[in-house]
Scaffold this motif. Structure first.
Motif, PDB file in Angstrom:
ATOM      1  N   PHE A   5      -0.864  -0.276  10.102  1.00 33.10           N
ATOM      2  CA  PHE A   5       0.003  -0.505   8.850  1.00 33.10           C
ATOM      3  C   PHE A   5       0.211  -2.193   8.845  1.00 33.10           C
ATOM      4  O   PHE A   5       0.363  -2.577   9.928  1.00 33.10           O
ATOM      5  CB  PHE A   5       1.275   0.376   8.948  1.00 33.10           C
ATOM      6  N   ALA A  23      -0.173   6.283   1.939  1.00 22.85           N
ATOM      7  CA  ALA A  23      -0.347   5.582   3.117  1.00 22.85           C
ATOM      8  C   ALA A  23      -0.686   6.688   4.335  1.00 22.85           C
ATOM      9  O   ALA A  23      -1.470   6.175   5.136  1.00 22.85           O
ATOM     10  CB  ALA A  23       1.012   4.855   3.371  1.00 22.85           C
ATOM     11  N   HIS A  42      -5.881  -2.070   2.105  1.00 22.23           N
ATOM     12  CA  HIS A  42      -5.327  -0.827   1.214  1.00 22.23           C
ATOM     13  C   HIS A  42      -3.775  -1.334   0.843  1.00 22.23           C
ATOM     14  O   HIS A  42      -3.061  -1.791   1.455  1.00 22.23           O
ATOM     15  CB  HIS A  42      -5.355   0.502   1.768  1.00 22.23           C
ATOM     16  N   THR A  43      -3.534  -0.909  -0.520  1.00 26.15           N
ATOM     17  CA  THR A  43      -2.113  -0.980  -0.985  1.00 26.15           C
ATOM     18  C   THR A  43      -1.612   0.305  -1.556  1.00 26.15           C
ATOM     19  O   THR A  43      -1.498   0.210  -2.950  1.00 26.15           O
ATOM     20  CB  THR A  43      -1.919  -2.391  -1.816  1.00 26.15           C
ATOM     21  N   PRO A  44      -1.465   1.316  -1.004  1.00 29.67           N
ATOM     22  CA  PRO A  44      -0.848   2.520  -1.294  1.00 29.67           C
ATOM     23  C   PRO A  44       0.415   2.194  -2.117  1.00 29.67           C
ATOM     24  O   PRO A  44       1.055   1.365  -1.769  1.00 29.67           O
ATOM     25  CB  PRO A  44      -0.775   3.505  -0.155  1.00 29.67           C
ATOM     26  N   ILE A  69       2.027  -1.751   3.460  1.00 32.56           N
ATOM     27  CA  ILE A  69       3.181  -0.892   2.877  1.00 32.56           C
ATOM     28  C   ILE A  69       4.154  -1.591   1.981  1.00 32.56           C
ATOM     29  O   ILE A  69       4.993  -0.873   1.638  1.00 32.56           O
ATOM     30  CB  ILE A  69       3.797   0.007   3.876  1.00 32.56           C
ATOM     31  N   SER A 103       8.961   5.699   7.316  1.00 31.61           N
ATOM     32  CA  SER A 103       9.394   5.233   5.930  1.00 31.61           C
ATOM     33  C   SER A 103      10.775   4.861   5.498  1.00 31.61           C
ATOM     34  O   SER A 103      11.184   4.371   4.476  1.00 31.61           O
ATOM     35  CB  SER A 103       9.107   6.651   5.009  1.00 31.61           C
ATOM     36  N   ILE A 161      -3.350  -1.131   6.134  1.00 27.78           N
ATOM     37  CA  ILE A 161      -2.591  -0.286   4.949  1.00 27.78           C
ATOM     38  C   ILE A 161      -1.214  -1.155   4.578  1.00 27.78           C
ATOM     39  O   ILE A 161      -0.456  -0.882   5.740  1.00 27.78           O
ATOM     40  CB  ILE A 161      -2.382   1.100   5.619  1.00 27.78           C
TER      41      ILE A 161
END
Ligand SMILES: Cc1cc2nc3c(=O)[nH]c(=O)nc-3n(C[C@H](O)[C@H](O)[C@H](O)COP(=O)(O)OP(=O)(O)OC[C@H]3O[C@@H](n4cnc5c(N)ncnc54)[C@H](O)[C@@H]3O)c2cc1C
Ligand code: FES
Ligand code: FES
Lengths: 286, 746, 160
Positions: free
Chosen positions: A25, A12, A4-6, A49, A164, A47
């Motif tokens: 991640f 994410a 996934h590439t949110p 980020i 984050s 995932i």
């Protein structure tokens, strides 16, 4: 495995929170891909980020501190002269991670979240009093860096929580920090012992200090007695000896393929002395 | 710092670009894993997580149920009834009743993709009954050690020896006790070395194909395609000639690619998958767990020395484990350990011991570095005690031509004294040393080797030449063989192409091992070139209508031999070649033999170290390799061998080691923890090429590949003592051990 | 497992392939695109044999997923010589005999080129530390370091 590439941390976090199987991640991937290759971690959902806007930025905050994006690789951290001028110990810790190639990918956040007791980027952050901003499915919170790892390769992040940003406090005047590690070779080793010292001077006297030790206990941690040993001193020989003794006393190491209890305990003291001298010289403006 | 000029030669001793250089700097060169074939499958291997365990059950049903999985093999797919080394090889390729070490293969699977094969391997369930295991050689030799295999001992082992001793050696000469009685100082110490891995950067890789008819092909990275052919045939029960093995370019071997590890698995899987080609590439961790390593050793040495440095007697008792199979190089360690010294009274005792570790393979001068560590360390300790200069001690006792070697044979032409003198004269010995710095020196020896050799040479239509050799080029041997061939033929270096060929193209060749490629294939190429020259002289003589004896070969052309032979302009190789079709057909040469005339090689190393007294960290400040090459055909690649050998020895001395946990699992099966030297660990490595030509080779070659790994282990131990006063008797001399030794002095 | 479509630029050419998301960029290059000049020595970031440039940054292609290459620029050893002319580093490696088996060579050349673009006049120590992630087991590094220094000198002269 799903990849996934949110485009936001919220996405994410939602993805991770909703995932059924094993989730990771992906920042620089220098731990994740190694674990996948070894078969020790085979995620069902990965995932990435790095596509989230701003993750590659290093910015000075209004209060004079720093906000470091979670996808900033080591070489980019090293290239930021202003950051290095404030927090050379934090930067040099991260720069010790791996080779030039690894520096092209590896991140501070990944270094922290991998949870290795020997992570080179972390003691500098702990000594600096850095915090992390954590985004979860229900919003954001901040935590002290030293509260993130809870044991070897374990963290306090709940399912769905993603770091984050990494936040460094303002350096302020007359401060200096340094990180040293011991490895058997000159490069490409995992720390056998690591030690970061951050201190502030009032004239020649140390008014405040934090000492963090790596690879000598299940988690990277502050050694308050070691800091106490030098606060109020000018880092004379007696203070250095007291520092070394306190640093060694703070060790709860194990024997493993990389070093022995005896060696780690001894060398922790040696590195504490050497790192303190460098931090002191930096605080003096050397 | 090579002696580049040998005036009598046009090409030998020069440094042209290597013929395979362009391919290797552009990524075009094809190594083991670089080949693919239409319809190819990928293989993965299931390996034992236990050091010693009975295999109770293998259930591959989940793997076989996956879409795209084409074959699974276990030991049941291999022929039975093998004995001796053939059984050992088969058992090491795939475990039978027991897994004998962590990483021992127990099953293999082939599937349509790499990821699928790996997934399938994870689904193969193996049930084990874990057995007691033993790792350390001194534990393995105990009478009550876990028994690894009954009946593995050979006839050399006397009744009543501990169960894991599989070979026993006892040889020597003179009167050892009388010798010790003559000495002013008799010292006896025990030394230990840990297993290390060759550490070639290219993992083992092959692409094998085998049909139901027993005909097969293999592309493989190996030091010896004929060895692969024979061993695979033995293990699988094939007719040897039905298997064709093509060597890829090879990404390092150092002895570790002279045998098989997983190659038969690709063939067995291919046969089971209906003859589809199967690619099998090891991961680094498989390489470290299941291929290669050296033996580990525990060694007692006793030496008697007079006050003037004369050695009066020497005794070595070595115990080595080479894994779960016979074959540690304890014999060669004993042969080499006293080789530099004149000895009247000498005794050697050796034990080859089984332990739950991977089957050891050759590693650069197998055995010699361990023995040198023990002997050269003890000699240095004794020189210190007696106040004798270690260089003078080495010169005083140095063997020369005609001496009987410590291990029996008479030395032919050797260059030990010349090597020591060149060392003594080197500026590094005068470099100033600062605090915590120290200098150490040690000698080393390797026999060098000949081996079965077959080479063909053919002249092309335009007068260029092709040479087919059977020894893979690991470090520039194509260049040196092209130089010697061109020198002999009198043509430009660029006019010779040296091809490393597959098993179908030549008779049996031993691998590139024992430092033999430039010696043996080179010698055969020169002889083959001589045959072609003779034929070309004959063709010219026929055309000129004179006696072939009246024609000589010079400057790449046939020439009348002196005025009496007649007056003809030289006939060049191109002219002769251009018309060979009408003058008698192809012109070629071919030589096969086990070439006589091997020349042994001595070396001496000097190292300066700096030791951090607070951490035990050892930094190499300066490093000097001096070694007798016989003659350096291409000096750059000779220097390269010296430097590479030294670097491997430095790694072995300081940080490389197999580390096992209490369950006998290897702890450091990645390069992050199996610590080979990185670029920033080393200084420039100075070299001196000593040239005492070997009379047994047309250009004086001795072989240069192996001696260089021998002296670093003791030289560094000696330097650490010089720097700190502390003496280390155990390898690796890693920081914790060095620091503990410093602290122990108080 | 479903594969993902990847579009990327390799040595200046746009290429497309389907990648299993678990597949490394190294495997995509070697097995999908047939670019076998990039080598695997370890698969875990320790040896540098798989070095490539990813949007100009030096990385281990064994530690990058093939799917991560989407939309990026990749440079490999196959693109190092331009219009048939060897890069000075390539020439100097041959000239100095800086390779024995040659297996580490592509990765070292890629890494050295990245160094010289960043630092045209590196010291021996700088070269050694920059290349510390590129293992060579054959040469003891001596001739490699000399070749890099010599190529740097030549490039400086060219630039002057
Ligand atoms: C050859 C080699 C040498 C190395 N040398 C060193 C060394 O000297 N010192 C050292 O300390 N380490 C070393 N490492 C380990 C590794 O490089 C570092 O830990 C690196 O900092 C990890 O960062 P990354 O971005 O690659 O992490 P990734 O591999 O992307 O992630 C690591 C872990 O953190 C998690 N994660 C990443 N980002 C976040 C986030 N924002 N929020 C929550 N979780 C997150 C991931 O899910 C994963 O579990 C080495 C690795 C290799 C391959
Ligand atoms: S294969 Fe990528 S670093 Fe070794
Ligand atoms: S030349 Fe063989 S690994 Fe470098």
């Amino acid at each position: 495995m799903r990849y996934h590439t949110p485009s936001t941390f919220e996405d994410a976090a939602q993805l991770a929170a909703g995932a059924q199987g094993l989730t990771r991640f992906l920042a620089g991937g220098t731990d994740v891909l190694v674990q996948m290759r070894a078969g020790s971690v085979l995620p069902d959902d990965l995932i990435d980020i790095k596509k989230i806007p701003g993750v590659s930025d290093i910015t000075k905050t209004d209060d004079g501190g720093w906000r470091i994006g979670v996808a900033v690789p080591g070489h980019k951290l090293g290239a930021d002269a202003a950051l290095r001028a404030d927090w050379p110990g934090v930067v040099e810790g991260m720069e010790l991670v791996g080779s030039t190639q690894i520096q092209g990918r590896a991140t501070l956040a990944g270094n922290l979240c991998n949870g290795s007791p020997a992570a080179d980027g972390v003691p500098g952050l702990v000594a600096a009093g850095a915090t992390v901003e954590i985004t979860g499915p229900d919003g954001t919170r901040t935590a002290k860096v030293e509260d993130v790892p809870t044991g070897p390769f374990k963290t306090s992040l709940a399912q769905g929580e993603v770091i984050s940003a990494i936040l460094l406090p303002p350096r302020g005047p007359n401060g200096g920090d340094a990180y040293l590690r011991f490895i058997p070779r000159t490069e490409m080793d995992i720390a056998v012992v690591g030690c970061a010292v951050s201190l502030t001077l009032d004239g020649d006297t140390i008014s405040d200090a934090r000492v963090a030790l790596g690879a000598v206990a299940p988690v990277i941690a502050l050694a308050p007695d070691a800091a106490k040993a030098i606060v109020g001193t000018t880092l004379d020989d007696a203070a250095l000896d007291a520092l070394a003794r306190a640093a060694s006393a703070a060790c709860k190491p194990i024997d493993d393929k990389r070093g022995t209890v005896e060696f780690r305990t001894e060398v922790a003291g040696v590195l504490a002395k050497r790192a303190a001298k460098i931090a002191y010289a930096r605080a003096k403006g050397a | 710092m090579a002696k580049d000029e040998f005036k009598e030669y046009r090409l030998v001793g020069t440094r042209p670009d290597r013929p395979d250089g362009l391919d290797k700097v552009t990524g075009r060169a094809r190594y083991g894993a670089d080949m693919s074939a239409p319809g190819m499958l990928w293989a993965a291997v299931v390996r034992s997580p236990h050091a010693h365990a009975k295999i109770l059950k293998i259930d591959a049903s989940k793997a076989e149920a996956l879409d795209g999985v084409k074959a699974v093999v276990t030991r049941a797919d291999f022929p039975t009834g093998l004995t001796g080394e053939e059984w050992n090889l088969q058992e090491n390729t795939m475990a039978g009743e027991k897994a004998l070490y962590d990483g021992h293969a127990v099953a293999a699977v082939a599937a349509t993709s790499k990821l699928l094969a790996e997934e399938a391997a994870r689904l193969i369930e193996v049930e084990y009954e874990v057995l007691p295991h033993v790792i350390d050689v001194d534990d393995a030799i105990k009478p009550d050690a876990p028994v690894i295999r009954e009946g593995a001992a050979n006839a050399s082992v006397p009744e009543g020896m501990p169960p894991n001793v599989v070979q026993y050696l006892d040889f020597g000469r003179g009167d050892i006790e009388a010798g010790f009685a003559e000495a002013d100082l008799v010292s006896e110490k025990t030394y230990k070395t840990e297993a290390t891995h060759q550490g070639y950067i290219e993992p083992h890789a092959c692409l094998g194909q085998l049909g139901e008819d027993g005909k097969g092909e293999m592309w493989v990275c190996t030091q010896g395609q004929w060895f692969i052919r024979k061993m695979c045939s033995d293990v699988l029960g094939l007719d040897t000639a039905q298997l064709r093995v093509t060597p890829s370019e090879i990404g390092g071997g150092f002895g570790g690619k002279t045998t098989i590890f997983m190659e038969p698995l690709s063939l067995a899987l291919s046969r089971k998958a209906g003859g589809k080609p199967v690619k099998l590439v090891m991961s680094r961790s498989e390489v470290l767990r299941a291929t290669g390593p050296t033996a580990s050793a525990s060694m007692d040495v006793k030496i008697g020395m007079k006050k003037d440095g004369t050695i009066t007697a020497a005794r070595a008792e070595f115990r080595m484990q080479g894994g779960a199979f016979p074959g540690s190089p304890v014999d060669m360690a004993l042969y080499c350990c006293f080789a530099p010294y004149k000895l009247e009274n000498v005794q050697h005792i050796g034990y080859d011991v089984l332990a739950n570790r991977p089957k050891c393979a050759a590693y650069r001068a197998p055995g010699s570095p361990m023995g040198a560590f023990a002997v050269e360390s003890l000699l240095d300790e004794m020189c210190r005690e007696l106040g004798v200069d270690p260089m003078e001690m080495r010169l005083k006792n140095a063997v020369v031509e005609g001496d009987t070697a410590s291990y029996g044979p008479k030395y032919g032409s050797i260059g030990l004294v010349e090597t020591l003198e060149a060392t003594k004269a080197h500026p590094n010995l005068k470099a100033e040393l600062g605090p915590n710095q120290g200098r150490g020196m040690a000698s080393g020896y390797w026999f060098n080797h000949n081996g079965e050799t077959s080479v063909s040479l053919a002249i092309s239509e335009d007068g260029t030449a092709q040479v087919s050799i059977g020894t893979p080029d690991i470090g520039g041997s194509r260049a040196s063989i092209a130089l010697m061939t061109a020198e002999t033929l009198g043509i430009p270096y660029e006019d010779v192409r040296v091809n490393v060929v597959e098993t179908g193209a030549l008779g049996v060749n031993e691998p590139t091992h024992g430092s033999r490629a430039t010696f043996a294939s080179g010698k055969a190429a020169v002889i083959a070139a001589g045959q072609a020259i003779k034929e070309m002289c004959k063709r010219a003589a026929n055309e000129w209508g004179i006696d072939p004896e009246a024609v000589e070969w010079a400057d790449g052309a046939a020439q009348p031999a002196g005025p009496n032979a007649g007056k003809f302009p030289p006939m060049t190789i191109a002219e002769i070649a251009g018309k060979m079709g009408s003058t008698g057909g192809p012109i070629s040469g071919h030589h096969e033999s086990v070439p006589e005339g091997v020349g042994a090689s001595f070396g001496c190393h000097v190292v300066d170290v700096e030791v951090d007294p607070e951490t035990g960290h050892v930094k190499i400040l300066r490093y000097l390799v001096v070694q007798d090459a016989g003659r350096a055909i291409h000096p750059s690649y000779v220097e390269g061998q010296y430097q590479g050998g030294a670097a491997q020895g430095i790694g072995w001395a300081l940080n490389e080691a197999y580390i096992y946990d209490e369950n006998g699992k290897l702890q450091n099966s990645v390069f992050l923890d199996y610590r080979v030297p990185v670029a920033s660990d080393l200084p420039m490595i100075d070299t001196v090429i000593v040239e005492v030509p070997n009379p047994g080779h047309p250009y004086g070659v001795r072989g240069v590949g192996e001696t260089g790994i021998t002296p670093p282990l003791p030289a560094i131990a000696n330097a650490i003592q010089a720097a700190t006063g502390a003496r280390l008797h155990d390898l690796p001399m890693s920081p914790p051990k060095v620091l503990a030794a410093i602290k122990a002095m108080g | 497992m479903s594969k993902m479509h990847v579009t990327t630029t390799v040595n200046g050419d746009t290429v497309e392939f389907l990648a299993d998301p678990r597949e490394t960029l190294l495997d995509s290059l070697r097995d999908q695109l047939g670019l076998t000049g990039t080598k695997e020595g370890c698969g875990t970031g320790d040896c540098g044999a798989c070095s490539v440039r990813l949007d100009g940054t030096l990385v281990c292609s064994c530690l990058v997923l093939g799917v991560e290459a989407d939309g990026k620029r990749i440079d490999t050893i196959e693109g190092m010589s331009e219009d048939g002319a060897l890069h000075p580093l390539q020439r100097k490696f041959i000239e100095h005999a800086a390779l024995q088996c040659g297996f580490c060579t592509p990765g070292i050349l890629i890494a050295a080129k990245a160094l010289l673009e960043e630092n045209s006049n590196p010291t021996e120590e700088e070269v050694r530390y920059w290349l510390a992630g590129n293992l060579c087991r054959c040469t003891g590094y001596d001739k490699i370091i000399r070749a890099v220094m010599d190529a740097a000198a030549e490039l400086r002269q060219e630039a002057a």
